[in-house]
Design an enzyme around this catalytic site. Sequence first.
Site, PDB file in Angstrom:
ATOM      1  N   ALA A 195       0.960  -1.225  -0.093  1.00 14.49           N
ATOM      2  CA  ALA A 195       0.083   0.052   0.012  1.00 14.49           C
ATOM      3  C   ALA A 195       0.905   1.409  -0.001  1.00 14.49           C
ATOM      4  O   ALA A 195       0.421   2.253  -0.457  1.00 14.49           O
ATOM      5  CB  ALA A 195      -0.963  -0.026   1.227  1.00 14.49           C
ATOM      6  N   CYS A 320      28.188   2.766  -3.097  1.00 14.26           N
ATOM      7  CA  CYS A 320      28.614   3.547  -2.043  1.00 14.26           C
ATOM      8  C   CYS A 320      27.513   4.101  -0.942  1.00 14.26           C
ATOM      9  O   CYS A 320      27.656   4.666  -0.078  1.00 14.26           O
ATOM     10  CB  CYS A 320      29.527   4.567  -2.472  1.00 14.26           C
TER      11      CYS A 320
END
Length: 485
Positions: A195, A320
């Site tokens: 949802a 990263c």
Amino acid sequence: MPYFDAASSAPLHPVARQALLASLDEGWADPSRLYREGRRARMLLDAAREAAAEAVGCRPDELVFTPSGTAAVHAGIAGALSGRRRVGRHLVASAVEHSSVFHAAASHEAAGGSFTEVPVERTGAVDSAAFGASLRADTALACLQSANHEVGTEQPVTAVAALCREAGVPLLVDAAQSLGWGPVADGWSLLTASAHKWGGPAGVGLLAVRKGVRFAPQGPADERESGRSAGFENLPAIVAAAASLRAVRAEADAEAARLRALVDLVRARVAAGVPDVEVVGDPERRLPHVVTFSCLYVDGETLLHELDRAGFSVSSGSSCTSSTLTPSHVLKAMGVLSEGNVRVSLPAGTAAPDVERFLDVLPGVVAGVRERLGVPVAGRPAGSEAAGSEAAGSEAAGSGSATAAPAAAPVASLVVDALGRRCPIPVIELAKVIGDVPVGGTVTVLADDEAARLDIPAWCEMRKQEYVGEEPAERGAAYVVRRLG
């Protein structure tokens, strides 16, 4: 501050907020009880189920609510595999599914089952024929998302569903990203959704299982939600989820056209205005609100921080920016650049001036990050950035020199030691010295960052150089690149 990360979690829709507040007053009782408050709660739950089933395209008694989209995926896969255990224990899924599918697959393999991962094309789409070829006589279940979470590419659900039907294999479709935009094409056997992806509250997932699909719920038995999702229903959140799904569907056509135009603008302006960028994902068969691009020579974490400072919330699949320090499995499966990756996913109601301002800010932010990383400037004389690279050609053999030969006397090959340095540094070091070898010469990059395995070949693709391949090394790996021009 513009929020451009709706693919992670969309802002709460106003209808969801209204329904949530109203049902907190009316839907707090146990819907399984026969007294007045319980009957009122049951009516709310039944109405929510009917509304959600209508949006999904199934019968109300085929749909249950779960605590999350991930819980729906796990319950759907486990139940279908268990229900078809007499057929076999083989599971099939595309290489770009949501991580919840791969977590379920790992659990299945640990219990003695088998798993086939179907590769995708560079656009992120699976080839339906390849998917069909992975189905076997002992295949118990196949999984395919309707659209990708990271790059927005739509999958050929109709074609794959037909192949699964022909093979007698049920197909589970993860529709988390697409359900708010419209129903999934028919042919699926199980469907899951979440949802908070369409503007409903977090903590509500959907699991639909077609009648006739063999399904055996796993875990301790529970009397709620047909035994397929244990625990007391979060009725206020369920009511808000169903109400907001109906609302976003009513707005979907108009909003999709508007956001698609904004995304087209982003795709065009980023490609034209930011040097060394790769816009990834299918340019046509995609969700209307998602665009993903990767910027060469850029640290993704720094880029996201700088965009946040400029007032924009975006996400990334770069290693990263990940706690695992590995690139996104989606970008890896696609074989595209992962460094400097940015996903822009526009929520409903995004204002065009906010997108324009993002496009005005982005080139300067990328340029600033590159400058701090010491990216070579176009036109700089070859050899001026070669410090730290080891000459390994015939003219430098045995010399032990740590500096490449001048441009006037290029060596046949160079070795760049980038061990212990995270991407994009290995790629930046490669770019600095590629001009120091003659056409036909090679540069070998030593790197132990997992992202280099993806980003160095991607750099070669973007720079029209030849990626020779990966060789074993005492530490990490050696990536060999041949200069073509």
